[in-house]
Write a protein that holds these residues in place. Sequence first.
Motif, PDB file in Angstrom:
ATOM      1  N   TYR A  17       0.836  -1.209   0.000  1.00  0.00           N
ATOM      2  CA  TYR A  17       0.000   0.000   0.000  1.00  0.00           C
ATOM      3  C   TYR A  17       0.872   1.261   0.000  1.00  0.00           C
ATOM      4  CZ  TYR A  17      -3.153   3.618   1.746  1.00  0.00           C
ATOM      5  OH  TYR A  17      -3.850   4.791   1.904  1.00  0.00           O
ATOM      6  N   THR A  18       1.890   1.284   0.841  1.00  0.00           N
ATOM      7  CA  THR A  18       2.792   2.430   0.921  1.00  0.00           C
ATOM      8  C   THR A  18       3.534   2.618  -0.400  1.00  0.00           C
ATOM      9  OG1 THR A  18       3.044   2.116   3.298  1.00  0.00           O
ATOM     10  CG2 THR A  18       4.749   3.411   2.195  1.00  0.00           C
ATOM     11  N   TYR A  19       4.035   1.524  -0.961  1.00  0.00           N
ATOM     12  CA  TYR A  19       4.747   1.601  -2.241  1.00  0.00           C
ATOM     13  C   TYR A  19       3.810   2.114  -3.340  1.00  0.00           C
ATOM     14  CZ  TYR A  19       7.733   0.267  -6.139  1.00  0.00           C
ATOM     15  OH  TYR A  19       8.528   0.302  -7.268  1.00  0.00           O
ATOM     16  N   ARG A  20       2.595   1.601  -3.374  1.00  0.00           N
ATOM     17  CA  ARG A  20       1.607   2.004  -4.390  1.00  0.00           C
ATOM     18  C   ARG A  20       1.297   3.493  -4.290  1.00  0.00           C
ATOM     19  NH1 ARG A  20      -1.348   3.077  -8.154  1.00  0.00           N
ATOM     20  NH2 ARG A  20      -3.333   2.164  -8.702  1.00  0.00           N
ATOM     21  N   ARG A  21       1.164   4.003  -3.082  1.00  0.00           N
ATOM     22  CA  ARG A  21       0.888   5.435  -2.905  1.00  0.00           C
ATOM     23  C   ARG A  21       2.039   6.298  -3.410  1.00  0.00           C
ATOM     24  NH1 ARG A  21      -1.477   7.610   2.294  1.00  0.00           N
ATOM     25  NH2 ARG A  21      -1.738   9.337   0.868  1.00  0.00           N
ATOM     26  N   ARG A  22       3.256   5.830  -3.229  1.00  0.00           N
ATOM     27  CA  ARG A  22       4.426   6.609  -3.656  1.00  0.00           C
ATOM     28  C   ARG A  22       4.710   6.507  -5.150  1.00  0.00           C
ATOM     29  NH1 ARG A  22       8.285   4.847   1.249  1.00  0.00           N
ATOM     30  NH2 ARG A  22       7.391   6.233   2.797  1.00  0.00           N
ATOM     31  N   HIS A  23       4.532   5.309  -5.709  1.00  0.00           N
ATOM     32  CA  HIS A  23       4.967   5.046  -7.085  1.00  0.00           C
ATOM     33  C   HIS A  23       3.814   4.872  -8.076  1.00  0.00           C
ATOM     34  CE1 HIS A  23       9.116   4.570  -5.696  1.00  0.00           C
ATOM     35  NE2 HIS A  23       8.596   3.922  -4.663  1.00  0.00           N
ATOM     36  N   HIS A  24       2.599   4.773  -7.581  1.00  0.00           N
ATOM     37  CA  HIS A  24       1.391   4.646  -8.403  1.00  0.00           C
ATOM     38  C   HIS A  24       1.327   3.339  -9.197  1.00  0.00           C
ATOM     39  CE1 HIS A  24       0.676   8.754  -7.251  1.00  0.00           C
ATOM     40  NE2 HIS A  24       1.898   9.046  -7.650  1.00  0.00           N
ATOM     41  N   HIS A  25       1.998   2.317  -8.729  1.00  0.00           N
ATOM     42  CA  HIS A  25       1.945   0.980  -9.331  1.00  0.00           C
ATOM     43  C   HIS A  25       2.533  -0.019  -8.336  1.00  0.00           C
ATOM     44  CE1 HIS A  25       6.298   0.730 -10.060  1.00  0.00           C
ATOM     45  NE2 HIS A  25       6.227   2.020 -10.413  1.00  0.00           N
ATOM     46  N   LEU A  26       2.347  -1.297  -8.642  1.00  0.00           N
ATOM     47  CA  LEU A  26       2.940  -2.357  -7.819  1.00  0.00           C
ATOM     48  C   LEU A  26       3.919  -3.205  -8.621  1.00  0.00           C
ATOM     49  CD1 LEU A  26       0.112  -3.736  -5.507  1.00  0.00           C
ATOM     50  CD2 LEU A  26       2.116  -2.404  -4.889  1.00  0.00           C
ATOM     51  N   GLN A  49      -7.450 -12.165   0.644  1.00  0.00           N
ATOM     52  CA  GLN A  49      -6.110 -11.674   0.324  1.00  0.00           C
ATOM     53  C   GLN A  49      -6.018 -11.244  -1.138  1.00  0.00           C
ATOM     54  OE1 GLN A  49      -3.925 -15.135   1.619  1.00  0.00           O
ATOM     55  NE2 GLN A  49      -3.426 -14.200   3.603  1.00  0.00           N
ATOM     56  N   LEU A  50      -6.582 -12.045  -2.034  1.00  0.00           N
ATOM     57  CA  LEU A  50      -6.603 -11.672  -3.451  1.00  0.00           C
ATOM     58  C   LEU A  50      -7.338 -10.349  -3.655  1.00  0.00           C
ATOM     59  CD1 LEU A  50      -7.390 -15.160  -5.019  1.00  0.00           C
ATOM     60  CD2 LEU A  50      -5.293 -13.837  -5.372  1.00  0.00           C
ATOM     61  N   ASP A  51      -8.477 -10.217  -3.005  1.00  0.00           N
ATOM     62  CA  ASP A  51      -9.248  -8.976  -3.125  1.00  0.00           C
ATOM     63  C   ASP A  51      -8.476  -7.775  -2.603  1.00  0.00           C
ATOM     64  OD1 ASP A  51     -11.345 -10.416  -4.230  1.00  0.00           O
ATOM     65  OD2 ASP A  51     -12.542 -10.447  -2.380  1.00  0.00           O
ATOM     66  N   ALA A  52      -7.758  -7.963  -1.510  1.00  0.00           N
ATOM     67  CA  ALA A  52      -6.975  -6.871  -0.925  1.00  0.00           C
ATOM     68  C   ALA A  52      -5.866  -6.428  -1.884  1.00  0.00           C
ATOM     69  CB  ALA A  52      -6.383  -7.298   0.414  1.00  0.00           C
ATOM     70  N   LEU A  53      -5.191  -7.380  -2.511  1.00  0.00           N
ATOM     71  CA  LEU A  53      -4.139  -7.030  -3.473  1.00  0.00           C
ATOM     72  C   LEU A  53      -4.727  -6.401  -4.732  1.00  0.00           C
ATOM     73  CD1 LEU A  53      -1.787 -10.103  -3.067  1.00  0.00           C
ATOM     74  CD2 LEU A  53      -1.235  -7.715  -2.559  1.00  0.00           C
ATOM     75  N   GLU A  54      -5.851  -6.925  -5.188  1.00  0.00           N
ATOM     76  CA  GLU A  54      -6.480  -6.361  -6.377  1.00  0.00           C
ATOM     77  C   GLU A  54      -7.022  -4.964  -6.120  1.00  0.00           C
ATOM     78  OE1 GLU A  54      -9.064  -9.491  -7.753  1.00  0.00           O
ATOM     79  OE2 GLU A  54      -7.352 -10.611  -8.538  1.00  0.00           O
ATOM     80  N   ALA A  55      -7.383  -4.663  -4.889  1.00  0.00           N
ATOM     81  CA  ALA A  55      -7.819  -3.317  -4.538  1.00  0.00           C
ATOM     82  C   ALA A  55      -6.665  -2.321  -4.684  1.00  0.00           C
ATOM     83  CB  ALA A  55      -8.365  -3.289  -3.109  1.00  0.00           C
ATOM     84  N   LEU A  56      -5.434  -2.814  -4.597  1.00  0.00           N
ATOM     85  CA  LEU A  56      -4.252  -1.974  -4.809  1.00  0.00           C
ATOM     86  C   LEU A  56      -3.832  -1.976  -6.278  1.00  0.00           C
ATOM     87  CD1 LEU A  56      -2.031  -2.895  -1.728  1.00  0.00           C
ATOM     88  CD2 LEU A  56      -3.508  -0.902  -2.039  1.00  0.00           C
TER      89      LEU A  56
END
Length: 84
Positions: A21-30, A64-71
């Motif tokens: 989540y933190t990485y996604r907020r900073r970089h806008h991708h995973l 868990q899949l849903d949580a990752l897909e939400a990101l």
Amino acid sequence: MLRRPRGASQWAFARGLQAAYTYRRRHHHLDVPHSYTCEDGPAFALGRWIAEKRRAPQTLTREQLDALEALDMRWTSRHRHRTP
């Protein structure tokens, strides 16, 4: 994931999800490089964690899949190792 984690594996997933989540907020991708390690707080090998989840999504629960897909998790990486 809205419920409090129970057990070591759920806590480990929650830690990885928080780092993602933190990485996604900073970089806008995973699309995290495999060698990337989070340095916010205790070091966490996020790149390796993401790679493990991509390699074996069948081991994750629906929650868990849903949580990752939400990101906006992409199950294949844009980074490919090329052989010269």
